[in-house]
Design a protein around this motif. Structure first.
Motif, PDB file in Angstrom:
ATOM      1  N   TYR A  35      51.906  28.747  42.847  1.00 50.08           N
ATOM      2  CA  TYR A  35      50.457  28.773  42.897  1.00 50.08           C
ATOM      3  C   TYR A  35      49.953  27.870  44.021  1.00 50.08           C
ATOM      4  CZ  TYR A  35      50.975  31.120  38.456  1.00 50.08           C
ATOM      5  OH  TYR A  35      51.331  32.016  37.488  1.00 50.08           O
ATOM      6  N   VAL A  76      40.379  31.107  42.088  1.00 44.57           N
ATOM      7  CA  VAL A  76      40.332  32.566  42.291  1.00 44.57           C
ATOM      8  C   VAL A  76      41.686  33.088  42.767  1.00 44.57           C
ATOM      9  CG1 VAL A  76      39.325  34.380  43.729  1.00 44.57           C
ATOM     10  CG2 VAL A  76      37.850  32.678  42.674  1.00 44.57           C
ATOM     11  N   VAL A  77      42.273  32.423  43.748  1.00 48.09           N
ATOM     12  CA  VAL A  77      43.563  32.864  44.289  1.00 48.09           C
ATOM     13  C   VAL A  77      44.633  32.800  43.204  1.00 48.09           C
ATOM     14  CG1 VAL A  77      45.426  32.281  45.909  1.00 48.09           C
ATOM     15  CG2 VAL A  77      43.043  32.286  46.686  1.00 48.09           C
ATOM     16  N   GLU A 130      44.294  32.904  39.927  1.00 48.04           N
ATOM     17  CA  GLU A 130      44.085  33.932  38.901  1.00 48.04           C
ATOM     18  C   GLU A 130      44.660  35.271  39.368  1.00 48.04           C
ATOM     19  OE1 GLU A 130      39.867  33.953  38.146  1.00 48.04           O
ATOM     20  OE2 GLU A 130      39.952  32.065  37.025  1.00 48.04           O
ATOM     21  N   LYS A 131      44.414  35.604  40.632  1.00 55.71           N
ATOM     22  CA  LYS A 131      44.949  36.862  41.186  1.00 55.71           C
ATOM     23  C   LYS A 131      46.460  36.831  41.245  1.00 55.71           C
ATOM     24  CE  LYS A 131      40.859  37.996  43.897  1.00 55.71           C
ATOM     25  NZ  LYS A 131      40.297  38.181  45.236  1.00 55.71           N
ATOM     26  N   ARG A 132      47.002  35.701  41.672  1.00 57.22           N
ATOM     27  CA  ARG A 132      48.467  35.580  41.731  1.00 57.22           C
ATOM     28  C   ARG A 132      49.080  35.751  40.348  1.00 57.22           C
ATOM     29  NH1 ARG A 132      50.217  30.774  45.983  1.00 57.22           N
ATOM     30  NH2 ARG A 132      49.276  31.733  47.822  1.00 57.22           N
ATOM     31  N   LYS A 139      47.983  37.356  37.742  1.00 55.64           N
ATOM     32  CA  LYS A 139      47.931  38.762  37.329  1.00 55.64           C
ATOM     33  C   LYS A 139      49.045  39.562  38.001  1.00 55.64           C
ATOM     34  CE  LYS A 139      43.004  38.992  36.333  1.00 55.64           C
ATOM     35  NZ  LYS A 139      41.695  39.512  36.731  1.00 55.64           N
ATOM     36  N   TYR A 140      49.230  39.309  39.290  1.00 50.13           N
ATOM     37  CA  TYR A 140      50.263  40.016  40.047  1.00 50.13           C
ATOM     38  C   TYR A 140      51.655  39.626  39.543  1.00 50.13           C
ATOM     39  CZ  TYR A 140      52.784  41.791  44.125  1.00 50.13           C
ATOM     40  OH  TYR A 140      53.641  42.463  44.947  1.00 50.13           O
TER      41      TYR A 140
END
Length: 110
Positions: free
Chosen positions: A43, A59-60, A62-64, A66-67
């Motif tokens: 992260y 934000v970054v 959270e996206k990571r 999920k991926y």
């Protein structure tokens, strides 16, 4: 003719959104400026603390996550394993001058 309160409210809201997007820092700008760095856990981490960098990191990350979850589920492995593998790749791919985290948790300029 007097503008209605609804129109004034809408114009103010649009102005605020426009201003916040103009001043919002991009991930690349934050990395180049040394405000954020790649951590060993997969992260992004805050190097220079500010509300803007905290928001970007949130934000970054959270996206990571999920991926990483998609990859972990698809391959029947733990989320932590995916994140650590991603960390290794992100740290290796970091450009010269970007900040990375050492295994001891210290920030280092690559």
């Amino acid at each position: 003719m007097k503008p209605s309160l609804a129109i004034l409210t809408l114009l103010c809201a649009i102005s605020l959104l426009w201003c916040s997007s103009v001043w919002a820092v991009t991930l690349q700008q934050a990395k180049t400026s040394g405000w954020v760095g790649e951590q060993t856990n997969g992260y992004l981490g805050v190097v220079v603390d500010s509300q803007e960098t905290q928001a970007l990191v949130r934000v970054v990350n959270e996206k990571r996550k999920k991926y990483y979850l998609v990859i972990a589920e698809r391959n029947h492995i733990k989320l932590d394993t995916v994140a650590k593998l991603a960390a290794q790749k992100a740290i290796q791919a970091a450009e010269s001058g970007h900040i990375i985290q050492t295994p001891q948790g210290k920030w280092l300029t690559k």
